[in-house]
Scaffold this motif. Structure first.
Motif, PDB file in Angstrom:
ATOM      1  N   SER A  60       0.840  -1.194   0.000  1.00  0.00           N
ATOM      2  CA  SER A  60       0.000   0.000   0.000  1.00  0.00           C
ATOM      3  C   SER A  60       0.879   1.251   0.000  1.00  0.00           C
ATOM      4  N   ILE A  61       0.555   2.202  -0.885  1.00  0.00           N
ATOM      5  CA  ILE A  61       1.357   3.418  -1.020  1.00  0.00           C
ATOM      6  C   ILE A  61       0.436   4.624  -1.165  1.00  0.00           C
ATOM      7  N   GLY A  62       1.026   5.813  -1.175  1.00  0.00           N
ATOM      8  CA  GLY A  62       0.256   7.041  -1.325  1.00  0.00           C
ATOM      9  C   GLY A  62      -0.004   7.380  -2.784  1.00  0.00           C
ATOM     10  N   ASN A  63      -0.906   8.327  -3.005  1.00  0.00           N
ATOM     11  CA  ASN A  63      -1.272   8.718  -4.369  1.00  0.00           C
ATOM     12  C   ASN A  63      -0.093   9.312  -5.139  1.00  0.00           C
ATOM     13  N   PHE A  64       0.656  10.195  -4.478  1.00  0.00           N
ATOM     14  CA  PHE A  64       1.779  10.830  -5.172  1.00  0.00           C
ATOM     15  C   PHE A  64       2.812   9.798  -5.594  1.00  0.00           C
ATOM     16  N   GLU A  65       3.162   8.888  -4.671  1.00  0.00           N
ATOM     17  CA  GLU A  65       4.158   7.866  -4.972  1.00  0.00           C
ATOM     18  C   GLU A  65       3.648   6.908  -6.051  1.00  0.00           C
ATOM     19  N   ALA A  66       2.347   6.589  -5.998  1.00  0.00           N
ATOM     20  CA  ALA A  66       1.765   5.708  -7.013  1.00  0.00           C
ATOM     21  C   ALA A  66       1.882   6.328  -8.402  1.00  0.00           C
ATOM     22  N   THR A  67       1.595   7.615  -8.483  1.00  0.00           N
ATOM     23  CA  THR A  67       1.673   8.283  -9.775  1.00  0.00           C
ATOM     24  C   THR A  67       3.115   8.394 -10.249  1.00  0.00           C
ATOM     25  N   ALA A  68       4.041   8.617  -9.314  1.00  0.00           N
ATOM     26  CA  ALA A  68       5.459   8.683  -9.678  1.00  0.00           C
ATOM     27  C   ALA A  68       5.927   7.347 -10.260  1.00  0.00           C
ATOM     28  N   ILE A  69       5.485   6.254  -9.664  1.00  0.00           N
ATOM     29  CA  ILE A  69       5.835   4.926 -10.177  1.00  0.00           C
ATOM     30  C   ILE A  69       5.178   4.693 -11.531  1.00  0.00           C
ATOM     31  N   TYR A  70       3.914   5.051 -11.634  1.00  0.00           N
ATOM     32  CA  TYR A  70       3.178   4.874 -12.893  1.00  0.00           C
ATOM     33  C   TYR A  70       3.848   5.642 -14.033  1.00  0.00           C
ATOM     34  N   MET A  71       4.218   6.901 -13.781  1.00  0.00           N
ATOM     35  CA  MET A  71       4.797   7.724 -14.839  1.00  0.00           C
ATOM     36  C   MET A  71       6.101   7.136 -15.358  1.00  0.00           C
TER      37      MET A  71
END
Length: 223
Positions: A60-71
């Motif tokens: 489980s991670i935060g929204n900002f970190e999730a988007t950073a990984i996705y990008m």
């Protein structure tokens, strides 16, 4: 008894006593599969799997970190460099590199990780959240490892499936959300940033915008 059987959300999973993954210091190399929302809470999960594609590890991670990984996974750079891009640039400037990251422990439902850096002949490690370590590892092509202890406790063995049933669809949902900018893609605004915007608005005599910024700063100071 091998483990506990769960039905939903992703078919039947068995949490097993996963032993003997690696003969090298109790570690196994993992790869990032993607990011998907957790079905019950809609909070992002980053999904890792071993090279044999038999064991998955959701974190489980935060929204900002999730988007950073996705990008980084899908080669969609942000409009401006974010913190992980900055670290990558700094490492290049000082001739250092990320040797590897290790997801080493799980205590009270919290994962722990270390980033191992190397500069010349010196090697040192820094404690990190797994989400930050993974986001950085993707940007510098560093290997990702998980300890046997973590996989014993949180690894999900999927029988007869290359990827857990339902995960691919949830990854597509996250992708759609990211593209629609429903997930935060920039660092949260700080008082310092807003203060600079306020000063700029005043200098441009945009007093309506300045008033809104002043009120926003006041609310943040009161929190």
């Amino acid at each position: 008894m091998d483990g506990i059987i769960f039905a939903d959300p992703y078919n039947l999973w068995k949490i097993s006593n996963i032993m003997g993954f690696s003969e090298d210091a109790g570690m196994i190399q993992m790869e990032v599969v993607g990011v998907a929302p957790e079905p019950n809470s809609n909070k992002p999960l980053v999904w890792l799997r071993d090279e044999e594609q038999t064991v998955f590890l959701p974190i489980s991670i935060g929204n900002f970190e999730a988007t950073a990984i996705y990008m980084e996974l899908y080669d969609e750079p942000p409009p401006r460099p974010i913190c992980y891009d900055l670290v990558r640039t700094v490492l290049g400037q000082v001739n250092a590199k990320v040797e590897r990251i290790v997801i080493s422990d799980l205590k009270d439902d919290t994962f722990y990780a270390q980033i191992i850096f190397k500069q010349g002949s010196s090697e040192f490690e820094v404690d990190s959240r797994p989400s930050d370590a993974i986001a950085l590892a993707l940007r510098v092509a560093a290997p990702i490892f998980a300890s046997d202890a973590v996989l014993d406790e949180a690894g999900l063995e999927v029988e007869g499936e290359e990827i857990p049933l339902g995960l691919e669809e949830d990854m597509e949902l996250f992708e759609a959300a990211a593209e629609a900018e429903l997930v935060v893609q920039e660092e949260p605004e700080s008082v310092v940033t807003l203060q600079k915007q306020l000063e700029a608005a005043v200098s441009q005599e945009d007093y309506e915008k300045a008033a809104k910024l002043r009120d926003k700063i006041g609310r943040m100071d009161a929190e």
